[in-house]
Design a protein around this motif. Structure first.
Motif: not given
Length: 451
Positions: A328-334, A379-382, A445-448
């Motif tokens: 979530r932090v990365l998403r806000r930044e990038h 968000t998708v988590i694999l 783990r892949v979080l998109l």
């Protein structure tokens, strides 16, 4: 979901998560890595381009291949014609599946996992017998031993140091360890001191035979002595550490009486250390390679990518909370981001009849993560095991998003509390099923997250 645009975005993210995993696994195939890193031109063995051994006087090759990726490793090894052609080949293959056209001198065993079986014991005995034969044979100086090591060998390749301990008691011992909530490093510390073939004791049996270990690693970086509980390398763990772990998780009362007696008698001795056996191991592949390959695949899909393996060996809930917060932090930044995390999480089973449930740490992690997602979160988590097997289920793992638990939170929470994640996730089509991959590079783990 009522918003078709949001549903379409989630579907696209799921497809990309699957693609990232598949491309990463393809990039990290054992055959590809072996062909690029192992060669023997002009009878000089080269590993990663570095000269390692002169094979010009070698007339007999001994191969002992162990673990979930052992079949792929042995196949890749046998394809190195400059190593095997014109030489007698003897050995052991201890793997989930055999190979077509296996050389007559190589014996196949299907060792058990996650619990040892009769074949696990038989494979260990055969390997020890071959080493003793080769050491005592007049052609010992003409023999070179290749240990082909991958994850899963801790159960698949086993023999108690105390020969009076039965297979049944050994299996119960292993069961208590894997259900304890201890990290894989802690579990393997105990396994190494229990076993006649782990913690460097297999290499000890090789004595002065020239040998090298080629590894496909499913353990943390820098801890190759824990790979399949380190049969062929000096052990860094100690009896003192072993006792501390037994006490930390109150394990002794959970072991059969024969195993309890072993850990309380003089037979419970130190494993071989540096100086007692040679440390000669080369990593063909590791989970770091898998993480980098996944990151590159995500970049090709248009994501800003990050790798964070800091939650390796954490409790599943703590790891999920950490990674989701980081995402979530990365998403806000990038904006459009992909967070990659390799390694394993721990799950401590607490229900008495867990044998009737189906699942594994990846599905448990994924289902818990889905419950933490906020409404309309794109968000998708694999989370998938690179060996294709997650716990006691037929799935490799799962891919989830907010729709996984939408309008069925109670059922999801109940499945999580019952350690029955597979039944819930498979019923709604969120499991990832690959079958055994012939590889074993820990979990991915892949979080998109989309904008």
């Amino acid at each position: 979901m009522s918003d078709p645009g949001f549903s379409s975005k989630l579907k696209s993210l799921r497809e990309m998560a699957h693609r990232i995993f598949e491309e990463a696994m393809d990039a990290c195939s054992v055959s590809r890595a072996f062909a690029s890193k192992v060669s023997a031109k002009d009878n000089i063995l080269r590993l990663g381009g570095v000269e390692c051994a002169d094979l010009s006087e070698v007339k007999r090759i001994l191969t002992i291949a162990i673990g979930k990726g052992a079949g792929s490793l042995l196949q890749a090894f046998l394809e190195q014609r400059s190593i095997v052609d014109g030489r007698e080949v003897l050995g052991v293959l201890d793997a989930p599946d055999g190979l077509e056209n296996l050389p007559a001198g190589i014996s196949y065993f299907r060792g058990g996992h996650p619990l040892p079986n009769e074949a696990s014991f038989a494979a260990a005995r055969k390997a020890l017998d071959l080493l003793v034969f080769s050491v005592e044979d007049s052609r010992a100086s003409e023999t070179f031993c290749f240990f082909l090591m991958s994850g899963g060998g801790s159960a698949m390749f086993e023999l108690p140091l105390d020969p009076s301990i039965s297979l049944e008691d050994t299996a119960q011992f292993h069961r208590a360890l894997v259900q304890s909530g201890a990290s894989i490093i802690e579990i393997n510390c105990i396994r190494k001191h229990f076993s006649a073939v782990k913690g460097g004791r297999l290499a000890l049996a090789a004595k002065d035979l020239r040998h090298i270990t080629l590894a496909v690693s499913d353990v943390p970086s820098g801890q190759l002595d824990s790979l399949s509980s380190g049969p062929t390398v000096p052990d860094s763990s100690t009896v003192e550490q072993c006792r501390a772990i037994l006490e930390k998780y109150a394990l002794l009362p959970q072991f059969p009486e024969s195993v309890q007696r072993f850990f309380m008698t003089p037979q419970f001795v130190e494993t071989p250390k540096v100086g007692e056996i040679r440390e000669n191991i080369f990593s063909v592949l590791s989970s770091d390679d898998l993480a980098v390959a996944a990151s590159e695949a995500a970049g090709r899909c248009g994501f800003k990518t990050f790798i964070d393996n800091s939650c390796d060996d954490w409790d599943y809930a703590a790891a999920a909370d950490y990674l989701l917060n980081r995402l979530r932090v990365l998403r806000r930044e990038h904006g459009r981001v992909c967070l990659i995390s390799a390694g394993e999480v721990t799950v401590r089973l607490s229900c008495s009849n867990h044998e009737k449930r189906a699942g594994g740490r990846n599905q448990h992690f994924a289902l818990y993560s889905a419950l933490q997602l906020q409404k309309l979160e794109s968000t998708v988590i694999l989370s998938v095991g690179s060996d294709g097997i997650d716990g006691n289920s037929m799935a490799a793992g799962a891919a989830v998003d907010i729709t996984t638990v939408l309008e069925r939170r109670f059922e999801a929470q109940r499945a999580l509390s019952r350690f029955d994640s597979f039944s819930f996730l498979n019923a709604i089509g969120d499991t990832v099923i690959t079958g055994p991959t012939g590889n074993n590079l820990r979990d991915l783990r892949v979080l998109l997250a989309d904008e």
